[in-house]
Scaffold this active site. Structure first.
Site, PDB file in Angstrom:
ATOM      1  N   GLN A  37      28.369  12.884  65.133  1.00 40.17           N
ATOM      2  CA  GLN A  37      29.319  11.962  64.523  1.00 40.17           C
ATOM      3  C   GLN A  37      28.983  11.717  63.053  1.00 40.17           C
ATOM      4  OE1 GLN A  37      32.079  10.269  66.104  1.00 40.17           O
ATOM      5  NE2 GLN A  37      32.543   9.915  63.955  1.00 40.17           N
ATOM      6  N   CYS A  73      34.075   5.557  63.950  1.00 42.17           N
ATOM      7  CA  CYS A  73      33.882   6.780  64.751  1.00 42.17           C
ATOM      8  C   CYS A  73      34.936   6.930  65.838  1.00 42.17           C
ATOM      9  CB  CYS A  73      32.486   6.789  65.355  1.00 42.17           C
ATOM     10  SG  CYS A  73      32.131   5.326  66.347  1.00 42.17           S
ATOM     11  N   HIS A  95      23.873   9.283  67.640  1.00 45.94           N
ATOM     12  CA  HIS A  95      25.083  10.115  67.790  1.00 45.94           C
ATOM     13  C   HIS A  95      25.126  11.045  66.560  1.00 45.94           C
ATOM     14  CE1 HIS A  95      28.872  11.465  69.082  1.00 45.94           C
ATOM     15  NE2 HIS A  95      29.627  10.394  68.900  1.00 45.94           N
ATOM     16  N   ARG A 141      25.909  14.578  76.585  1.00 45.22           N
ATOM     17  CA  ARG A 141      26.130  13.147  76.269  1.00 45.22           C
ATOM     18  C   ARG A 141      25.555  12.354  77.433  1.00 45.22           C
ATOM     19  NH1 ARG A 141      31.451   9.931  74.314  1.00 45.22           N
ATOM     20  NH2 ARG A 141      30.600  10.786  72.389  1.00 45.22           N
TER      21      ARG A 141
END
Ligand code: CP
Ligand code: NVA
Length: 300
Positions: A130, A259, A127, A100
């Site tokens: 996700q 999220c 992302h 990340r």
């Protein structure tokens, strides 16, 4: 070069379906592969996290492996040594690298030089874990449809671009309700628009975006690394708040997604977040299941 997940478009539509099938079998306990047995996984975090860190660490353990948490400040990727050197060194120790960070180019560079799979756990641009997990969650809650209507209201950020990436591969009627200067990445948007089976709409009218939608999705107005823009974004995005009047224009069986982490009372009201249509905690749970499936798929 091993397969990696830098962004969703690293997979084909068929491969995404295979990952969803694998996820379903692993979540139900029908199969429990251990592709990480006797291996370690470097989990590099240059930004904060709750879900990503814990779900990866738990998932890695459940796949038989050992997670190693490293902060961005400790390894100083690209500063203390080149990303390519770090990629080659890490590949001598671990079976997979999860990262990340800020720059998407650092993730792509790691994937180019590592001899083990790289999994993107969020960058400023995308992302992927996700949105793969979120689409899986949608299929658990909604009746099967050729093309779901997904409305995203709020900042055109890494979540929006990941939806667009998915829409470039599988049919999605994706509507973005956002302010003029909060649009998502133009190149990713064009790619999504080039899929003749998807429909992409960008509108400044949140109700137009949400009309008859199967899903209404939102995310924080100021992402990590952008918190200095918080007040500016708040004033621009106020009218895109996910609240009950917006939910009223959606399909009556629509689900509400976020999220997380959420700023309750800002981009989403408490009432909607805790309401009967919200599936936000199922989304959080499915991060674990989808990431296990992604890692197992990349390691097969
Ligand atoms: N949704 C998500 O990635 O959460 P974290 O930032 O807590 O990992
Ligand atoms: N857009 C948010 C997502 C957090 C999971 C951020 O980048 O901070």
């Amino acid at each position: 070069m091993p397969r990696s997940l830098c962004q969703i478009t690293d997979f084909t539509a068929k491969e995404i379906q295979e990952i969803f099938d694998l996820c379903k079998k692993m979540k139900s306990g029908e199969i429990a592969p251990k592709p990480l047995a006797d291996k370690s996984v470097a989990c590099i975090f240059a930004k904060e996290s709750l879900r990503t860190r814990i779900s990866f660490e738990v998932g890695i353990s459940e796949l038989g492996g050992t997670p190693i948490y490293v902060t961005g400040g400790e390894i100083k990727l690209g500063q203390r040594e080149t990303v390519s050197d770090a990629a080659q060194v890490l590949s001598r120790y671990v079976g997979l690298i999860m990262i990340r960070t800020f720059e998407q180019s650092d993730v792509e560079e790691l994937a180019k030089y590592a001899s083990v799979p790289i999994v993107n756990g969020l960058t400023d641009l995308v992302h992927p874990c996700q949105i793969l997990g979120d689409y899986f969650t949608m299929t658990e809650h909604l009746e099967k449809k050729e093309r779901y209507k997904v409305a995203y209201v709020g900042d055109g950020n890494n979540i929006t671009t990941s939806w667009l990436n998915l829409a470039s591969l599988i049919p999605i009627d994706f509507r973005i309700g956002t302010a003029e200067d909060c649009h998502p990445d133009a190149e990713i948007m064009e790619k999504a628009k080039s899929n003749p089976n998807s429909k992409i709409l960008v509108t400044s009218d949140p109700k137009e975006a949400c009309a008859d939608a199967d899903v209404i999705y939102t995310d924080v107005w100021a992402s990590m690394g952008q918190k200095h823009l918080k007040e500016e974004k708040e004033s621009k995005l106020q009218k895109y708040q996910l609240n009950s009047s917006l939910l009223e224009v959606a399909n009556s069986k629509a689900i509400v997604m976020h999220c997380l982490p959420a700023e309750r009372g800002k981009e989403i009201t408490e009432e909607v977040m805790d309401g009967p249509q919200s599936v936000v905690f199922d989304e959080a749970e499915n991060r674990l299941h989808i990431q296990k499936a992604i890692m197992a798929y990349l390691l097969q």
